[in-house]
Structure formats: structure tokens, C-alpha cells
Design a protein around this motif. Structure first.
Motif, PDB file in Angstrom:
ATOM      1  N   ILE A 317       0.836  -1.206   0.000  1.00  0.00           N
ATOM      2  CA  ILE A 317       0.000   0.000   0.000  1.00  0.00           C
ATOM      3  C   ILE A 317       0.868   1.251   0.000  1.00  0.00           C
ATOM      4  CG2 ILE A 317      -1.634   1.325   1.382  1.00  0.00           C
ATOM      5  CD1 ILE A 317      -2.884  -1.320   2.253  1.00  0.00           C
ATOM      6  N   ALA A 318       1.907   1.260   0.835  1.00  0.00           N
ATOM      7  CA  ALA A 318       2.789   2.429   0.899  1.00  0.00           C
ATOM      8  C   ALA A 318       3.504   2.650  -0.434  1.00  0.00           C
ATOM      9  CB  ALA A 318       3.803   2.249   2.028  1.00  0.00           C
ATOM     10  N   LEU A 319       3.983   1.577  -1.068  1.00  0.00           N
ATOM     11  CA  LEU A 319       4.681   1.726  -2.342  1.00  0.00           C
ATOM     12  C   LEU A 319       3.727   2.148  -3.459  1.00  0.00           C
ATOM     13  CD1 LEU A 319       7.058  -1.379  -2.233  1.00  0.00           C
ATOM     14  CD2 LEU A 319       7.703   1.022  -1.994  1.00  0.00           C
ATOM     15  N   ALA A 320       2.497   1.626  -3.440  1.00  0.00           N
ATOM     16  CA  ALA A 320       1.528   2.019  -4.462  1.00  0.00           C
ATOM     17  C   ALA A 320       1.180   3.498  -4.346  1.00  0.00           C
ATOM     18  CB  ALA A 320       0.274   1.158  -4.335  1.00  0.00           C
ATOM     19  N   LEU A 321       0.973   3.963  -3.117  1.00  0.00           N
ATOM     20  CA  LEU A 321       0.708   5.391  -2.926  1.00  0.00           C
ATOM     21  C   LEU A 321       1.934   6.231  -3.263  1.00  0.00           C
ATOM     22  CD1 LEU A 321      -1.330   5.247   0.407  1.00  0.00           C
ATOM     23  CD2 LEU A 321      -2.214   5.576  -1.911  1.00  0.00           C
ATOM     24  N   GLY A 322       3.123   5.726  -2.908  1.00  0.00           N
ATOM     25  CA  GLY A 322       4.337   6.468  -3.217  1.00  0.00           C
ATOM     26  C   GLY A 322       4.580   6.578  -4.707  1.00  0.00           C
ATOM     27  N   ILE A 338      10.279  -0.859  -6.414  1.00  0.00           N
ATOM     28  CA  ILE A 338       9.393  -1.856  -7.029  1.00  0.00           C
ATOM     29  C   ILE A 338      10.093  -2.553  -8.189  1.00  0.00           C
ATOM     30  CG2 ILE A 338       7.265  -2.142  -8.353  1.00  0.00           C
ATOM     31  CD1 ILE A 338       6.046   0.102  -6.652  1.00  0.00           C
ATOM     32  N   GLU A 339      10.702  -1.787  -9.075  1.00  0.00           N
ATOM     33  CA  GLU A 339      11.335  -2.393 -10.245  1.00  0.00           C
ATOM     34  C   GLU A 339      12.541  -3.235  -9.863  1.00  0.00           C
ATOM     35  OE1 GLU A 339       9.910  -2.407 -13.012  1.00  0.00           O
ATOM     36  OE2 GLU A 339       8.364  -0.945 -12.484  1.00  0.00           O
ATOM     37  N   ALA A 383       6.543  -5.622  -3.104  1.00  0.00           N
ATOM     38  CA  ALA A 383       6.755  -5.006  -4.410  1.00  0.00           C
ATOM     39  C   ALA A 383       5.723  -5.499  -5.424  1.00  0.00           C
ATOM     40  CB  ALA A 383       8.171  -5.308  -4.901  1.00  0.00           C
ATOM     41  N   TYR A 384       5.384  -6.777  -5.390  1.00  0.00           N
ATOM     42  CA  TYR A 384       4.370  -7.302  -6.305  1.00  0.00           C
ATOM     43  C   TYR A 384       2.980  -6.783  -5.938  1.00  0.00           C
ATOM     44  CZ  TYR A 384       7.296 -10.552  -8.922  1.00  0.00           C
ATOM     45  OH  TYR A 384       8.235 -11.090  -9.778  1.00  0.00           O
ATOM     46  N   ASN A 385       2.668  -6.756  -4.653  1.00  0.00           N
ATOM     47  CA  ASN A 385       1.354  -6.261  -4.238  1.00  0.00           C
ATOM     48  C   ASN A 385       1.182  -4.784  -4.558  1.00  0.00           C
ATOM     49  OD1 ASN A 385       0.724  -8.786  -3.261  1.00  0.00           O
ATOM     50  ND2 ASN A 385       1.220  -8.300  -1.135  1.00  0.00           N
ATOM     51  N   ALA A 386       2.279  -4.037  -4.573  1.00  0.00           N
ATOM     52  CA  ALA A 386       2.184  -2.611  -4.869  1.00  0.00           C
ATOM     53  C   ALA A 386       1.607  -2.373  -6.262  1.00  0.00           C
ATOM     54  CB  ALA A 386       3.565  -1.964  -4.751  1.00  0.00           C
ATOM     55  N   GLU A 387       2.045  -3.159  -7.237  1.00  0.00           N
ATOM     56  CA  GLU A 387       1.523  -2.984  -8.590  1.00  0.00           C
ATOM     57  C   GLU A 387       0.069  -3.426  -8.688  1.00  0.00           C
ATOM     58  OE1 GLU A 387       3.399  -1.587 -11.582  1.00  0.00           O
ATOM     59  OE2 GLU A 387       3.760  -0.782  -9.570  1.00  0.00           O
ATOM     60  N   VAL A 388      -0.300  -4.468  -7.954  1.00  0.00           N
ATOM     61  CA  VAL A 388      -1.694  -4.898  -7.953  1.00  0.00           C
ATOM     62  C   VAL A 388      -2.579  -3.812  -7.343  1.00  0.00           C
ATOM     63  CG1 VAL A 388      -3.295  -6.649  -7.103  1.00  0.00           C
ATOM     64  CG2 VAL A 388      -1.012  -7.320  -7.829  1.00  0.00           C
ATOM     65  N   LEU A 393      -6.094   1.410  -7.593  1.00  0.00           N
ATOM     66  CA  LEU A 393      -6.179   2.866  -7.412  1.00  0.00           C
ATOM     67  C   LEU A 393      -6.476   3.571  -8.738  1.00  0.00           C
ATOM     68  CD1 LEU A 393      -3.158   3.438  -4.996  1.00  0.00           C
ATOM     69  CD2 LEU A 393      -5.581   3.564  -4.425  1.00  0.00           C
ATOM     70  N   MET A 394      -5.911   3.064  -9.831  1.00  0.00           N
ATOM     71  CA  MET A 394      -6.160   3.679 -11.132  1.00  0.00           C
ATOM     72  C   MET A 394      -7.589   3.445 -11.609  1.00  0.00           C
ATOM     73  SD  MET A 394      -2.552   2.816 -13.075  1.00  0.00           S
ATOM     74  CE  MET A 394      -3.073   3.670 -14.557  1.00  0.00           C
TER      75      MET A 394
END
Length: 507
Positions: A317-322, A338-339, A383-388, A393-394
Motif C-alpha cells: 500500500i505504501a509503495l503504491a501510494l508512493g 518496485i522495479e 513489491a508485487y502487491n504494490a503494482e496490484v 487505485l487507477m
């Protein structure tokens, strides 16, 4: 009237019977409408039946019909002794069942593992049943209290201090590390000609900053020393910590006007912690220590998978928001993280966490081998959950955030109360797919000398007492059923949650 009567027609003969309508319900209707309604479906049905015949029937025959159910050694699972073709050797599973579950955990202490499993089930089941009350309390117990309790149950050991001692030790180590870093920079600057003087001055400034931090935290260090010099340091530290935290919560939440509830909750929580300390004897050394190197089997599989799943969610969640942040530094850090973690295999992450992570920690600070693996798995899954989560969010229309802003909600409340719940609801299938993959990927920890369920299975093959032609297939079939049970349960529960949260979209 006579003309109407003359023109009327009354049939004198019965209408011929029509054929009955085609049955579309029941087993016959299902076969007719779904499996045998077109030539293509008929062909696919026949091929499927043949495929099931050559796979399911031999599997059932191996696992049940030709299986051996009783025995004390390999002789019971040999064809010449059984008198027929031998299938699965279930006495082997019965003999190695404890090893599959506990690994090499000491047998007199295995009740601690059983108690941990029972407590986990008792706390998890109420969370999974929507109609049961007190979800917040239950979630706090499961996600905060239970991991700490499980650590002392499984690992053992006691407490030498509490909040004051921990905080003082952490800040003292931080001040010392700052001073050491400054001295190292200054010493390296003395060997350089061009920018050596600048490095020397910078190192001295860092050393002075470390000294200033030491003076600032000196009262806390003094209080820790006084507590350690008392007759019962743990309970003294516990009482001081409880008093300080409760008073701070009381003052910050409105003092005498609205702070009483926070004070009561804080005192109740510390009272519960005190009961646990007293019952488990943490002030007297606690339970005997069991090194994590002897853990194994299903215990390791569940510890790694559950910890990875739970810890990866806030990271994701933090990485997705970041990654969606408007601040360049935060966005660049999130994208790079993430990458980087998605671009390397999990085996590389495990090797790095096991053998490279100790090189980046301060001298004298050690991290347990299992803890290193847990950190690596949590960051990798995060890192994988961040992209999901970013995909969810999009999918949220911009109007949702604009409406929240129009109502006067802050960015934090808008994200926590409006945007993020809808985003997580959209990506439940993707998240659960990642969780299932992580659960199965726990078998890779055997590469770094941690024997999970599959690792213990492979270790059991070395026992000559159960060396038979079917032992290998029996063991993999048994572990496969365990993995399938957990993965299928996660899949079905996610489907239930998805349908429940999307009930408003049903026609």
C-alpha cells in the motif's frame, strides 16, 4: 344472433397429443443442454471423460485402492509382502507426520507449536466470519498481540527490560553509530588530498552531532540505569512505561474532557501484557529457547507465508501510494524499489537477505536467519502487491477524490476512507493470486538451509527404514494435498469476500 351462431365453430374431435417438452433441469437436462447439445460439446465431453479416466482413476487407485494403510517399516509397502501391486505407502506418512509438521523441533516442547496453531485458529476464524462482532479488537489481537505471543511461545526466552530500556538502548546505539560514522569519515578524509579537509571537517561535525544526541538522551539513559539497578528491573520498567504511555495518551486525547477512554484502554492493554508476562514467566527467563535452525515442516511454511502475506500488505500500500505521489523523491524511490525487487528472482532475494544483509547492520547487531528470510519475503511480496494495488487505485474515478475534497476531507482521510477501500475491493482476485503464489514459493527457503514442508519431505527420503518404490510418490502426493487444501481455501474465501463486497453490482 342466428348469423353469429351459424358462423361459430365447435370442434368435435380431440386435438392430437404433442410431444413432451425437452427436459432442461436435473442431471438429464444438464447433460442434454450443457454437454451434449452440439457436436463440438459432444467431442469435448468425450475427450474430457477420457482424460479423467487416464488421470483420476489411476490416482484414486494409487492413493486409496492399492494403498497400504498399516505397517511399521518398508517391508509392509513391498509388493512381495503385500501380495498385490502396492500404491501409496501411508504408514510412511504416519511415521514421518511429526517431522512434516514440526521439523526437528524438540519433542518435549512441541506443545508450544500446537498451542500457537490453536491460538491462531481461534483468533483468525472470528475475523473471517462477517457477522461476528468486535472486529477491531479481534484484529488488534491477531495482528499485534499474537505475533509477539507466538514469538515467545515458539522461540522462548524472557525479557530483561521493557519500553524505557528498549528506547534507551535504541537511541544510545543510534548516537554511537553517528559518532562512529563521523570518525570513519574524518579518518578517510585524512588520506585524501583534494577533498580531504572537507571530509575531516564534515566528520568532526557528525561526531559533534552524535555527542549532542548523547547529551540529549542522557536523562533517559540515567533512568534506564536506575531501573536496571532496582530489585525487579523488568516490572519497574513495565510500570514506568505504562505510566508514561497512559499519561501521554490521556493528555493528547483531551485530558480531563475526552481522555478518559484512552486512559482506560491503555491501562487495560498494559494489564493484559502484565498478565501474559507473569503467566509465561518472561520475568524469570521464560520458556526454554528453541533455535530457529531446528524449526521446520509445516511450521516454517505457515510462519513464512503468513508473515509475508500480512507484512507485505502495508508495504504494498505504501509503495503504491508512493508511486502515485506528486513528490519526485518519494515517487522515484517507490519506482526504483518496485522495479528492483520485481526484477530479481526470489532465490536471489533469499540469498541476499541471508548472506548479505548482516553486512549492512551495525557491528555487534545480529539478525536471526529466519528473520532475514521473513524480511526478504515481505519486501519481495510487497513489491508485487504494490503494482496490484496501484491497478486498483487507477480504477477509481477522479470524481471520488474531488467529492471528498469538496466535503472538506483531508488527503489521508480521503485515501483511507474512500479511495483505498474501493481500490482493494477491485483487486481482491489479484491480491489473493499473489498470496497463493507466495504460499507455494515458501518451498524456496530450503535453498538457504531452512527446511519447510517440502524440505522436510526431501530429508525424510534419506531414511532407509522407509525406502520403497512408492515412498517418493506418496510423500509428494501428501504434501500436494496439504498445499492444495490451503490454496483452495484461500481461493474460495476470496470468492466469498468478492461476492459479498460487490453485492450492490448484482442485477
Amino acid at each position: 344472433m342466428s348469423d353469429v351462431a351459424a358462423s361459430s365453430f365447435v370442434r368435435q374431435q380431440l386435438v392430437p397429443e404433442r410431444p413432451a417438452p425437452i427436459k432442461t433441469t436435473g442431471m438429464v437436462g444438464f447433460l442434454r443442454t450443457r454437454l451434449l447439445n452440439t457436436p463440438t460439446n459432444i467431442l469435448l465431453t468425450i475427450v474430457s471423460i477420457l482424460l479423467l479416466w487416464v488421470t483420476v482413476i489411476p490416482a484414486v487407485k494409487f492413493l486409496l485402492v492399492d494403498a497400504v494403510w498399516r505397517g511399521t517399516d518398508r517391508n509392509a509397502c513391498l509388493a512381495e509382502n503385500a501380495g498385490h501391486v502396492v500404491g501409496a505407502c501411508w504408514p510412511y506418512v504416519q511415521a514421518k507426520f511429526a517431522q512434516f509438521v514440526y521439523g526437528f523441533y524438540p519433542e518435549p516442547e512441541r506443545w508450544r507449536v500446537d498451542l500457537t496453531f490453536v491460538l491462531a485458529a481461534l483468533l483468525l476464524l472470528p475475523l473471517l466470519i462477517p457477522r461476528l462482532p468486535a472486529k477491531s479488537l479481534n484484529a488488534g489481537l491477531f495482528f499485534i498481540a499474537f505475533p509477539i505471543l507466538a514469538y515467545f511461545l515458539l522461540h522462548g526466552g524472557g525479557l530483561a527490560g521493557f519500553g524505557i530500556s528498549w528506547t534507551a538502548g535504541l537511541l544510545s546505539g543510534f548516537a554511537d553509530s553517528i559518532g562512529n560514522a563521523g570518525r570513519n569519515v574524518a579518518s578517510s578524509g585524512e588520506t585524501l588530498a583534494v577533498i580531504g579537509s572537507l571530509l575531516v571537517w564534515f566528520g568532526k561535525l557528525v561526531v559533534l552531532f552524535g555527542i549532542a544526541v548523547s547529551y540529549v538522551i542522557w536523562p533517559l539513559i540515567w533512568l534506564r540505569d536506575q531501573i536496571q539497578a532496582s530489585g525487579r528491573p523488568l516490572w519497574t520498567d513495565f510500570a514506568v512505561t505504562a505510566s508514561v504511555v497512559s499519561i501521554l495518551l490521556f493528555v493528547l486525547n483531551g485530558s480531563f474532557r475526552t481522555g478518559w477512554r484512552s486512559l482506560i484502554v491503555s491501562l487495560a492493554v498494559f494489564a493484559g501484557i502484565g498478565v501474559v508476562i507473569a503467566v509465561m514467566g518472561l520475568d524469570r527467563g521464560g520458556l526454554p529457547i528453541v533455535d530457529t535452525r531446528v524449526w521446520g515442516g509445516l511450521l516454517i511454511t505457515l510462519v513464512v507465508s503468513v508473515t509475508g502475506i500480512v507484512a507485505s500488505m502495508p508495504v504494498g500500500i505504501a509503495l503504491a501510494l508512493g508511486r502515485r505521489s506528486t513528490i519526485p523523491l518519494i515517487r522515484i524511490f517507490s519506482v526504483t524499489f518496485i522495479e528492483l525487487w520485481r526484477g530479481v528472482p526470489l532465490i536471489t532475494v533469499l540469498f541476499f537477505a541471508t548472506y548479505m544483509l548482516p553486512l549492512f547492520v551495525p557491528a555487534g547487531f545480529t539478525i536471526d536467519g529466519l528473520m532475514r528470510v521473513l524480511i526478504g519475503v515481505a519486501l519481495f511480496a510487497g513489491a508485487y502487491n504494490a503494482e496490484v494495488i496501484r491497478g486498483g487505485l487507477m480504477a477509481i474515478p477522479r470524481g471520488q477524490g474531488e467529492a471528498a475534497s469538496a466535503l472538506g476531507l483531508s488527503w489521508g482521510k480521503t485515501t483511507a476512507l474512500i479511495v483505498m477501500p474501493q481500490a482493494l475491493r477491485h483487486v481482491i482476485p489479484g491480491l489473493v493470486n499473489s498470496f497463493i503464489g507466495l504460499f507455494k514459493d515458501t518451498s524456496l527457503v530450503s535453498i538457504v538451509a531452512i527446511f519447510d514442508l517440502l524440505g522436510q519431505l526431501r530429508a525424510s527420503f534419506a531414511d532407509p527404514v522407509w525406502a520403497t518404490p512408492t515412498t517418493l510418490f506418496t510423500g509428494f502426493a501428501f504434501t500436494g494435498l496439504i498445499y492444495f487444501t490451503f490454496c483452495f481455501a484461500m481461493s474460495r474465501y476470496s470468492l466469498f469476500v468478492e461476492h459479498r463486497l460487490n453485492a450492490h453490482r448484482k442485477n
